[in-house]
Design a protein around this motif. Sequence first.
Motif, mmCIF file in Angstrom:
data_model
loop_
_atom_site.group_PDB
_atom_site.id
_atom_site.type_symbol
_atom_site.label_atom_id
_atom_site.label_comp_id
_atom_site.label_asym_id
_atom_site.label_seq_id
_atom_site.Cartn_x
_atom_site.Cartn_y
_atom_site.Cartn_z
ATOM 1 N N SER A 1 0.826 -1.207 0.000
ATOM 2 C CA SER A 1 0.000 0.000 0.000
ATOM 3 C C SER A 1 0.862 1.260 0.000
ATOM 4 O O SER A 1 0.537 2.251 -0.663
ATOM 5 C CB SER A 1 -0.947 0.011 1.205
ATOM 6 N N ALA A 2 1.970 1.224 0.734
ATOM 7 C CA ALA A 2 2.859 2.389 0.777
ATOM 8 C C ALA A 2 3.499 2.641 -0.587
ATOM 9 O O ALA A 2 3.560 3.790 -1.056
ATOM 10 C CB ALA A 2 3.941 2.184 1.843
ATOM 11 N N VAL A 3 3.959 1.579 -1.237
ATOM 12 C CA VAL A 3 4.568 1.718 -2.557
ATOM 13 C C VAL A 3 3.547 2.247 -3.568
ATOM 14 O O VAL A 3 3.812 3.216 -4.302
ATOM 15 C CB VAL A 3 5.130 0.366 -3.035
ATOM 16 N N PHE A 4 2.370 1.634 -3.610
ATOM 17 C CA PHE A 4 1.364 2.027 -4.598
ATOM 18 C C PHE A 4 0.861 3.445 -4.365
ATOM 19 O O PHE A 4 0.633 4.203 -5.310
ATOM 20 C CB PHE A 4 0.196 1.046 -4.583
ATOM 21 N N MET A 5 0.701 3.806 -3.091
ATOM 22 C CA MET A 5 0.171 5.130 -2.786
ATOM 23 C C MET A 5 1.184 6.217 -3.133
ATOM 24 O O MET A 5 0.841 7.254 -3.719
ATOM 25 C CB MET A 5 -0.198 5.197 -1.303
ATOM 26 N N LEU A 6 2.437 5.984 -2.776
ATOM 27 C CA LEU A 6 3.470 6.970 -3.081
ATOM 28 C C LEU A 6 3.646 7.097 -4.593
ATOM 29 O O LEU A 6 3.794 8.206 -5.117
ATOM 30 C CB LEU A 6 4.787 6.573 -2.412
ATOM 31 N N GLN A 7 3.606 5.981 -5.293
ATOM 32 C CA GLN A 7 3.747 5.999 -6.749
ATOM 33 C C GLN A 7 2.620 6.794 -7.411
ATOM 34 O O GLN A 7 2.866 7.633 -8.282
ATOM 35 C CB GLN A 7 3.760 4.560 -7.269
ATOM 36 N N ALA A 8 1.385 6.533 -6.986
ATOM 37 C CA ALA A 8 0.236 7.232 -7.572
ATOM 38 C C ALA A 8 0.292 8.720 -7.293
ATOM 39 O O ALA A 8 0.002 9.549 -8.167
ATOM 40 C CB ALA A 8 -1.061 6.638 -7.018
ATOM 41 N N TRP A 9 0.683 9.084 -6.078
ATOM 42 C CA TRP A 9 0.725 10.496 -5.683
ATOM 43 C C TRP A 9 1.817 11.248 -6.425
ATOM 44 O O TRP A 9 1.599 12.341 -6.953
ATOM 45 C CB TRP A 9 0.919 10.574 -4.171
ATOM 46 N N ILE A 10 3.024 10.648 -6.482
ATOM 47 C CA ILE A 10 4.136 11.303 -7.167
ATOM 48 C C ILE A 10 3.828 11.472 -8.655
ATOM 49 O O ILE A 10 4.111 12.514 -9.254
ATOM 50 C CB ILE A 10 5.443 10.509 -6.959
ATOM 51 N N THR A 11 3.244 10.455 -9.253
ATOM 52 C CA THR A 11 2.887 10.525 -10.674
ATOM 53 C C THR A 11 1.913 11.671 -10.932
ATOM 54 O O THR A 11 2.060 12.438 -11.895
ATOM 55 C CB THR A 11 2.271 9.199 -11.138
ATOM 56 N N ALA A 12 0.916 11.799 -10.066
ATOM 57 C CA ALA A 12 -0.082 12.857 -10.239
ATOM 58 C C ALA A 12 0.495 14.247 -9.992
ATOM 59 O O ALA A 12 -0.006 15.239 -10.545
ATOM 60 C CB ALA A 12 -1.262 12.610 -9.309
ATOM 61 N N LEU A 13 1.538 14.349 -9.180
ATOM 62 C CA LEU A 13 2.161 15.651 -8.914
ATOM 63 C C LEU A 13 2.820 16.231 -10.161
ATOM 64 O O LEU A 13 3.007 17.452 -10.259
ATOM 65 C CB LEU A 13 3.213 15.523 -7.801
ATOM 66 N N GLN A 14 3.242 15.373 -11.089
ATOM 67 C CA GLN A 14 3.837 15.805 -12.359
ATOM 68 C C GLN A 14 5.009 16.764 -12.154
ATOM 69 O O GLN A 14 5.092 17.813 -12.785
ATOM 70 C CB GLN A 14 2.773 16.443 -13.262
ATOM 71 N N GLY A 15 5.900 16.387 -11.239
ATOM 72 C CA GLY A 15 7.095 17.190 -11.014
ATOM 73 C C GLY A 15 6.931 18.299 -9.999
ATOM 74 O O GLY A 15 7.879 19.052 -9.740
ATOM 75 N N GLY A 16 5.756 18.419 -9.405
ATOM 76 C CA GLY A 16 5.526 19.468 -8.416
ATOM 77 C C GLY A 16 6.088 19.110 -7.047
ATOM 78 O O GLY A 16 6.493 17.977 -6.795
ATOM 79 N N SER A 17 6.094 20.086 -6.170
ATOM 80 C CA SER A 17 6.620 19.882 -4.816
ATOM 81 C C SER A 17 5.505 19.414 -3.892
ATOM 82 O O SER A 17 4.316 19.499 -4.215
ATOM 83 C CB SER A 17 7.231 21.171 -4.281
ATOM 84 N N GLY A 18 5.897 18.925 -2.726
ATOM 85 C CA GLY A 18 4.922 18.466 -1.753
ATOM 86 C C GLY A 18 5.615 17.801 -0.583
ATOM 87 O O GLY A 18 6.847 17.807 -0.484
ATOM 88 N N ALA A 19 4.837 17.219 0.312
ATOM 89 C CA ALA A 19 5.391 16.534 1.480
ATOM 90 C C ALA A 19 4.536 15.317 1.786
ATOM 91 O O ALA A 19 3.302 15.375 1.725
ATOM 92 C CB ALA A 19 5.438 17.469 2.688
ATOM 93 N N ALA A 20 5.202 14.228 2.112
ATOM 94 C CA ALA A 20 4.511 12.990 2.465
ATOM 95 C C ALA A 20 5.067 12.456 3.780
ATOM 96 O O ALA A 20 6.251 12.636 4.086
ATOM 97 C CB ALA A 20 4.675 11.942 1.364
ATOM 98 N N VAL A 21 4.195 11.812 4.542
ATOM 99 C CA VAL A 21 4.629 11.174 5.782
ATOM 100 C C VAL A 21 3.992 9.788 5.856
ATOM 101 O O VAL A 21 2.821 9.612 5.507
ATOM 102 C CB VAL A 21 4.263 12.024 7.022
#
Length: 252
Positions: free
Chosen positions: A115-135
């Motif tokens: 779940s951690a791998v899939f969630m991080l992958q989906a989120w980063i992909t949707a960011l399209q190079g933008g900045s952000g923060a994950a925990v």
Amino acid sequence: MLSFKEQAFMTPIVLITGASGGIGRALARRLHTQGYRVAAVGRDESRLAEVDATARIVADTTTPGGAALAVASCQEVLGAMPTLLAHCVGSTLITPLHRTRLESYHDVMRVNLDSAVFMLQAWITALQGGSGAAVFASSVVARIGVANHEAIAAAKGGVEALVRSAAATYAGQGLRVNAVAPGMTDTPMTAGMLKVASLREGAARQYPLEGVQTAEQVAEVMAWLLSDGAARLTGQIIPVDGGFTAVRPLVK
């Protein structure tokens, strides 16, 4: 002067997975109170209804499709990409390795690491190079050997390795990735054990700062890691464990 709608769209959006669990729910309540737009994600619609949130999304983030659905639904409902992610999905398994059934092993890896791998992958992909923060949520059992926790320790150890590698890969785009590693926390997941007075007292004595911590105490650290106050932190695993993995109290 900005309109109310324009001001709303400037408010940070945080996507919280596992939002109906103890820590996820506490984090949603804290951030919602602070004015964040909270998209709460979980598998049980009835439990999500009790979570303080701006939007509630039913999705199973242990699959790639479910993780992608969570991100896309947040964008659709709130009109913008969540630049903050708190992944609170998790389970536990307390049994020695020689008694661990294959199905139990696969399940604990699916819920905690996949779940951690899939969630991080989906989120980063949707960011399209933008900045952000994950925990993310790890555990003390990934940082120090605790008997009968082999499978969950392996899963959470994978989460910590994921956090460090992703932090290195995406630092250049201004994306921060960190985790907390809680010790024994009073949540619905631990309720069965902690309701037994002798077990609760025994658990509390393991920690240099004695006692069993609350979900709110863990959520407070996660909220800080998502905030501008932690702008210089990435790739870090913060133990929230009453000193369990770092110190040994003076024996009197």
